[in-house]
Scaffold this motif. Structure first.
Motif, PDB file in Angstrom:
ATOM      1  N   GLU A  13      46.937  38.949  47.928  1.00 31.34           N
ATOM      2  CA  GLU A  13      47.963  38.828  46.897  1.00 31.34           C
ATOM      3  C   GLU A  13      49.014  37.804  47.327  1.00 31.34           C
ATOM      4  N   SER A  18      46.347  31.814  41.664  1.00 32.72           N
ATOM      5  CA  SER A  18      46.543  31.519  40.233  1.00 32.72           C
ATOM      6  C   SER A  18      47.171  30.141  40.066  1.00 32.72           C
ATOM      7  N   THR A  19      48.124  29.820  40.915  1.00 25.49           N
ATOM      8  CA  THR A  19      48.789  28.512  40.849  1.00 25.49           C
ATOM      9  C   THR A  19      47.767  27.402  41.024  1.00 25.49           C
ATOM     10  N   ARG A  99      39.515  35.127  41.488  1.00 22.07           N
ATOM     11  CA  ARG A  99      38.820  36.284  42.085  1.00 22.07           C
ATOM     12  C   ARG A  99      37.440  36.507  41.461  1.00 22.07           C
ATOM     13  N   ARG A 152      58.864  36.308  43.078  1.00 28.00           N
ATOM     14  CA  ARG A 152      58.296  36.268  41.727  1.00 28.00           C
ATOM     15  C   ARG A 152      58.451  37.596  40.988  1.00 28.00           C
TER      16      ARG A 152
HETATM   17  N1  T5A Z   1      40.773  43.468  43.205  1.00 23.41           N
HETATM   18  C1  T5A Z   1      40.296  42.487  42.380  1.00 23.41           C
HETATM   19  C2  T5A Z   1      39.906  44.329  43.876  1.00 23.41           C
HETATM   20  O1  T5A Z   1      40.341  45.235  44.579  1.00 23.41           O
HETATM   21  N2  T5A Z   1      38.551  44.160  43.709  1.00 23.41           N
HETATM   22  C3  T5A Z   1      38.027  43.200  42.887  1.00 23.41           C
HETATM   23  O2  T5A Z   1      36.787  43.094  42.757  1.00 23.41           O
HETATM   24  C4  T5A Z   1      38.946  42.322  42.192  1.00 23.41           C
HETATM   25  C5  T5A Z   1      38.403  41.253  41.290  1.00 23.41           C
HETATM   26  C6  T5A Z   1      44.069  41.905  41.175  1.00 23.41           C
HETATM   27  C7  T5A Z   1      44.092  43.050  42.146  1.00 23.41           C
HETATM   28  O3  T5A Z   1      42.834  43.650  42.078  1.00 23.41           O
HETATM   29  C8  T5A Z   1      42.226  43.659  43.350  1.00 23.41           C
HETATM   30  C9  T5A Z   1      42.920  42.578  44.143  1.00 23.41           C
HETATM   31  C10 T5A Z   1      44.309  42.583  43.565  1.00 23.41           C
HETATM   32  O4  T5A Z   1      45.086  43.539  44.273  1.00 23.41           O
HETATM   33  P1  T5A Z   1      45.569  39.904  40.716  1.00 23.41           P
HETATM   34  O5  T5A Z   1      46.653  39.930  39.739  1.00 23.41           O
HETATM   35  O6  T5A Z   1      44.426  39.067  40.447  1.00 23.41           O
HETATM   36  O7  T5A Z   1      45.287  41.440  40.981  1.00 23.41           O
HETATM   37  O8  T5A Z   1      45.820  39.501  42.172  1.00 23.41           O
HETATM   38  P2  T5A Z   1      46.946  38.976  42.975  1.00 23.41           P
HETATM   39  O9  T5A Z   1      46.314  38.389  44.150  1.00 23.41           O
HETATM   40  O10 T5A Z   1      47.894  40.094  43.203  1.00 23.41           O
HETATM   41  O11 T5A Z   1      47.575  37.797  42.110  1.00 23.41           O
HETATM   42  P3  T5A Z   1      48.894  37.139  42.335  1.00 23.41           P
HETATM   43  O12 T5A Z   1      49.190  36.384  41.090  1.00 23.41           O
HETATM   44  O13 T5A Z   1      49.939  38.107  42.746  1.00 23.41           O
HETATM   45  O14 T5A Z   1      48.679  36.152  43.574  1.00 23.41           O
HETATM   46  P4  T5A Z   1      48.180  34.662  43.617  1.00 23.41           P
HETATM   47  O15 T5A Z   1      47.498  34.301  42.362  1.00 23.41           O
HETATM   48  O16 T5A Z   1      47.476  34.472  44.876  1.00 23.41           O
HETATM   49  O17 T5A Z   1      49.545  33.861  43.741  1.00 23.41           O
HETATM   50  P5  T5A Z   1      50.339  32.949  42.670  1.00 23.41           P
HETATM   51  O18 T5A Z   1      49.639  31.676  42.502  1.00 23.41           O
HETATM   52  O19 T5A Z   1      50.650  33.768  41.481  1.00 23.41           O
HETATM   53  O20 T5A Z   1      51.637  32.670  43.529  1.00 23.41           O
HETATM   54  C11 T5A Z   1      52.550  33.697  43.842  1.00 23.41           C
HETATM   55  C12 T5A Z   1      53.980  33.094  43.832  1.00 23.41           C
HETATM   56  O21 T5A Z   1      54.067  32.125  44.865  1.00 23.41           O
HETATM   57  C13 T5A Z   1      54.399  30.837  44.352  1.00 23.41           C
HETATM   58  C14 T5A Z   1      54.067  30.900  42.869  1.00 23.41           C
HETATM   59  O22 T5A Z   1      54.876  30.027  42.114  1.00 23.41           O
HETATM   60  C15 T5A Z   1      54.317  32.368  42.531  1.00 23.41           C
HETATM   61  O23 T5A Z   1      55.670  32.581  42.240  1.00 23.41           O
HETATM   62  N3  T5A Z   1      53.578  29.873  45.078  1.00 23.41           N
HETATM   63  C16 T5A Z   1      54.056  29.085  46.061  1.00 23.41           C
HETATM   64  N4  T5A Z   1      55.287  28.949  46.574  1.00 23.41           N
HETATM   65  C17 T5A Z   1      55.410  28.036  47.589  1.00 23.41           C
HETATM   66  N5  T5A Z   1      54.399  27.266  48.076  1.00 23.41           N
HETATM   67  C18 T5A Z   1      53.158  27.372  47.560  1.00 23.41           C
HETATM   68  N6  T5A Z   1      52.163  26.631  48.060  1.00 23.41           N
HETATM   69  C19 T5A Z   1      52.946  28.334  46.522  1.00 23.41           C
HETATM   70  N7  T5A Z   1      51.852  28.705  45.806  1.00 23.41           N
HETATM   71  C20 T5A Z   1      52.247  29.659  44.938  1.00 23.41           C
END
Ligand code: T5A
Length: 216
Positions: A13, A18-19, A99, A152
């Motif tokens: 996470e 996603s970004t 994912r 976030r």
């Molecule tokens: N899951 C999922 C399972 O257990 N089994 C499975 O088979 C599957 C498919 C899904 C949940 O389900 C679980 C895993 C997860 O717990 P989700 O919403 O897809 O949930 O997963 P998350 O990983 O929680 O998604 P997030 O959106 O929280 O994380 P991301 O996508 O990794 O991160 P992102 O891009 O949203 O960035 C987070 C923040 O950081 C900033 C962004 O602007 C944002 O605010 N950011 C940066 N800041 C500085 N420098 C960088 N390089 C940055 N990149 C991003």
């Protein structure tokens, strides 16, 4: 019709999946490559409903057992593969997915303690064993991911991200072992850099796939 490419972003996470997935689709569109952005769990109306069942924590819900959780993820994936991913690939579009099955291996298998063979069997049954052409595993130190998510989401978490640190350490360790499995065709990405720097690394990996003729 040439089949599209299937690219998956994986990692813990807040790693920036996603970004970077959004940026990758924009990059492909900029090169006139038809591409769709989708996510798991989700991507269809039914799979999004399953996502809510898995991640929201209604008052009084005692939580899913690990087997039920794995079945729900596999059911959501099955619907997503059948209705969105396979048709897009068959029409020659690239699919960028936030994912896929490596998340089930890491969260329900490695961290959740389920037999890896069972996860494979569910995937074979539910999704015909579809594997990505490329899996990008984004790696960031846990403290940095927490900092990004706190900024976030203001400390809000879902049913899975709220699990204890030792669970997430096992998730990370399992992603590292997935990287060694050739079926997933993994490239590891250092996510501890600016968004632009991270995307530059991804674009370098993608470039040869664009230059190669797309697989039939
Ligand atoms: N899951 C999922 C399972 O257990 N089994 C499975 O088979 C599957 C498919 C899904 C949940 O389900 C679980 C895993 C997860 O717990 P989700 O919403 O897809 O949930 O997963 P998350 O990983 O929680 O998604 P997030 O959106 O929280 O994380 P991301 O996508 O990794 O991160 P992102 O891009 O949203 O960035 C987070 C923040 O950081 C900033 C962004 O602007 C944002 O605010 N950011 C940066 N800041 C500085 N420098 C960088 N390089 C940055 N990149 C991003």
């Amino acid at each position: 019709m040439k089949r599209g490419k299937f690219i998956v972003l994986e990692g813990g996470e807040g790693a920036g999946k996603s970004t970077q997935a959004r940026r990758l689709v924009a990059y492909l569109h900029g090169r006139n490559i038809p591409a769709i952005l989708t996510r798991e769990p989700g991507g269809t109306a039914g799979a999004e409903a399953i996502r809510a069942l898995l991640l929201e924590q209604p008052v009084g819900h005692e939580g899913w057992g690990m087997r039920a959780e794995a079945l729900l993820f596999a059911a959501a994936r099955s619907d997503h593969v059948e209705k969105v991913i396979e048709p897009a690939l068959a029409e020659g579009r690239w699919v960028v997915c936030d994912r896929f099955v490596a998340s089930s291996i890491a969260y329900q298998g490695g961290a959740g303690g389920l037999d890896m063979q069972a996860i494979d069997d569910l995937h074979r049954f539910g999704s015909n064993g579809l594997m990505p052409d490329l899996t990008l595993i984004m790696n960031v130190p846990p403290a940095l991911a927490e900092e990004r998510l706190a900024k976030r989401d203001g400390g809000l978490s879902d049913a899975i991200s709220a699990r204890p640190a030792h669970y997430h350490r096992r998730v990370a360790a399992t992603f590292a072992s997935v990287a060694a499995d050739p079926r997933h065709r993994v490239s590891m990405i250092d996510g501890d850099a600016s968004e632009d720097e991270v995307f530059t690394s991804i674009a370098k990996i993608i470039q040869p796939m664009i230059e190669q003729p797309v697989r039939c």
